[in-house]
Design a protein around this motif. Sequence first.
Motif, short mmCIF file in Angstrom:
data_model
loop_
_atom_site.label_atom_id
_atom_site.label_comp_id
_atom_site.label_asym_id
_atom_site.label_seq_id
_atom_site.Cartn_x
_atom_site.Cartn_y
_atom_site.Cartn_z
N LYS A 162 0.77 -1.11 0.10
CA LYS A 162 0.00 0.00 -0.08
C LYS A 162 0.94 1.48 -0.08
CE LYS A 162 -4.64 -0.72 1.70
NZ LYS A 162 -5.36 0.19 1.01
N LYS A 163 0.53 2.29 -0.77
CA LYS A 163 1.47 3.35 -0.96
C LYS A 163 1.41 4.25 0.22
CE LYS A 163 0.87 7.43 -3.90
NZ LYS A 163 -0.19 8.30 -4.86
N GLU A 164 0.17 4.23 1.16
CA GLU A 164 0.14 4.88 2.09
C GLU A 164 1.23 4.51 3.28
OE1 GLU A 164 -2.79 3.75 1.02
OE2 GLU A 164 -3.42 5.41 -0.01
N ARG A 165 1.31 3.09 3.11
CA ARG A 165 2.20 2.30 4.21
C ARG A 165 3.55 2.83 4.09
NH1 ARG A 165 -1.69 -1.49 5.32
NH2 ARG A 165 -3.42 -0.02 6.08
N LEU A 166 4.00 2.80 2.78
CA LEU A 166 5.41 3.22 2.28
C LEU A 166 5.73 4.80 2.58
CD1 LEU A 166 6.27 0.97 -0.57
CD2 LEU A 166 7.18 0.85 1.70
N GLU A 167 4.77 5.56 2.37
CA GLU A 167 4.99 7.00 2.60
C GLU A 167 4.89 7.20 3.98
OE1 GLU A 167 1.41 8.33 0.41
OE2 GLU A 167 2.83 8.21 -1.59
N MET A 168 4.72 6.64 4.98
CA MET A 168 4.80 6.72 6.44
C MET A 168 6.25 6.99 6.84
SD MET A 168 2.28 4.42 8.48
CE MET A 168 3.12 2.79 8.22
N LEU A 169 7.07 6.05 5.83
CA LEU A 169 8.52 5.96 6.21
C LEU A 169 9.27 6.97 5.48
CD1 LEU A 169 8.46 2.13 5.91
CD2 LEU A 169 8.01 3.35 7.96
N GLN A 170 10.30 7.48 6.14
CA GLN A 170 11.10 8.28 5.55
C GLN A 170 12.29 7.69 4.53
OE1 GLN A 170 13.05 11.05 8.56
NE2 GLN A 170 11.21 12.03 8.56
N SER A 171 12.55 6.38 4.74
CA SER A 171 13.41 5.54 4.00
C SER A 171 12.82 4.36 3.81
CB SER A 171 14.78 5.41 4.88
OG SER A 171 15.55 4.56 4.36
N THR A 172 13.09 3.82 2.44
CA THR A 172 12.49 2.55 2.08
C THR A 172 13.59 1.77 1.15
OG1 THR A 172 11.18 3.28 0.26
CG2 THR A 172 10.10 3.00 2.26
N GLU A 173 14.90 2.07 1.63
CA GLU A 173 15.98 1.59 0.76
C GLU A 173 16.04 0.04 0.51
OE1 GLU A 173 18.30 3.31 -0.89
OE2 GLU A 173 17.13 4.99 -0.15
N CYS A 174 15.84 -0.60 1.90
CA CYS A 174 15.97 -2.02 1.99
C CYS A 174 14.63 -2.75 2.03
CB CYS A 174 16.79 -2.53 2.59
SG CYS A 174 18.62 -1.77 2.31
N ILE A 175 14.08 -3.34 1.19
CA ILE A 175 12.72 -4.28 1.79
C ILE A 175 12.90 -5.81 1.44
CG2 ILE A 175 10.33 -4.54 1.16
CD1 ILE A 175 10.10 -1.46 0.13
N ALA A 176 12.95 -6.48 2.42
CA ALA A 176 13.19 -8.02 2.38
C ALA A 176 12.02 -8.35 2.65
CB ALA A 176 14.54 -8.16 3.18
N ARG A 177 11.63 -9.89 2.19
CA ARG A 177 10.82 -10.61 2.76
C ARG A 177 11.11 -11.46 4.17
NH1 ARG A 177 7.05 -11.94 -1.31
NH2 ARG A 177 7.67 -11.38 -3.48
N ALA A 178 10.07 -11.62 4.83
CA ALA A 178 10.37 -12.24 6.02
C ALA A 178 9.01 -13.01 6.42
CB ALA A 178 10.35 -11.23 7.28
N GLY A 179 9.04 -14.04 5.72
CA GLY A 179 7.73 -15.04 5.69
C GLY A 179 6.74 -14.43 4.89
N LYS A 180 5.58 -14.07 5.40
CA LYS A 180 4.30 -13.74 4.67
C LYS A 180 4.61 -11.85 4.82
CE LYS A 180 1.45 -17.32 4.63
NZ LYS A 180 0.06 -17.89 5.14
N MET A 181 5.42 -11.41 5.92
CA MET A 181 5.49 -9.96 5.98
C MET A 181 6.89 -9.35 5.27
SD MET A 181 3.18 -9.67 7.99
CE MET A 181 3.12 -8.09 8.82
N LEU A 182 6.83 -8.23 5.28
CA LEU A 182 8.28 -7.61 4.62
C LEU A 182 8.94 -6.60 5.88
CD1 LEU A 182 6.10 -6.18 1.68
CD2 LEU A 182 7.45 -8.16 1.74
#
Length: 181
Positions: A123-143
Amino acid sequence: MTNEMFRVETKKVAKQAGGLGEFMMMECQSGKLLITGQFVLSLSEDQFFSVRCKLEVPRLDTWYMQTKDGLVMSERSPGLEEWEARYNEWINEADSRKMLTYTRIEISGCYLYTDGFSYTAIKKERLEMLQSTECIARAGKMLVVDGVHVLAPIKEDVWKNNDWLHRLPGMEIEREAYEEK
């Protein structure tokens, strides 16, 4: 351990948390956490205070719901140890070999990411909460974002009915066909 490096947009965080139903703020050895059903954010000292003020949270370690009439305490048990363990499990499970890359595609209010084998919508709104999103990795069903924040991806495969997205080499066609049933 308090997160002082990967900051958030406190106003957007408060808006998202208040609009999601239940949320809880807690302090533990893993840091100062804001927990919802869709994300767990690790906040710095000042951001924790700011979000707490914006949400008007009277007590930590208690689930709350935002209603038309204001903040209401939930009857849900806090489960502090379980949430801290779950958070740490996600953080430790993040696999740097499963890093996601932004495709520069936006569909239905989501940003589309790929690991080269499948697509993941966030979701766009979820990423826009964060000032940085340099590294996004999978962790099971979560990120896991930047090693400290945990987000749930969109469960619906918003990209499946788009003819202009091609199947990536290595995508598991059989598994996808099974999941569609």
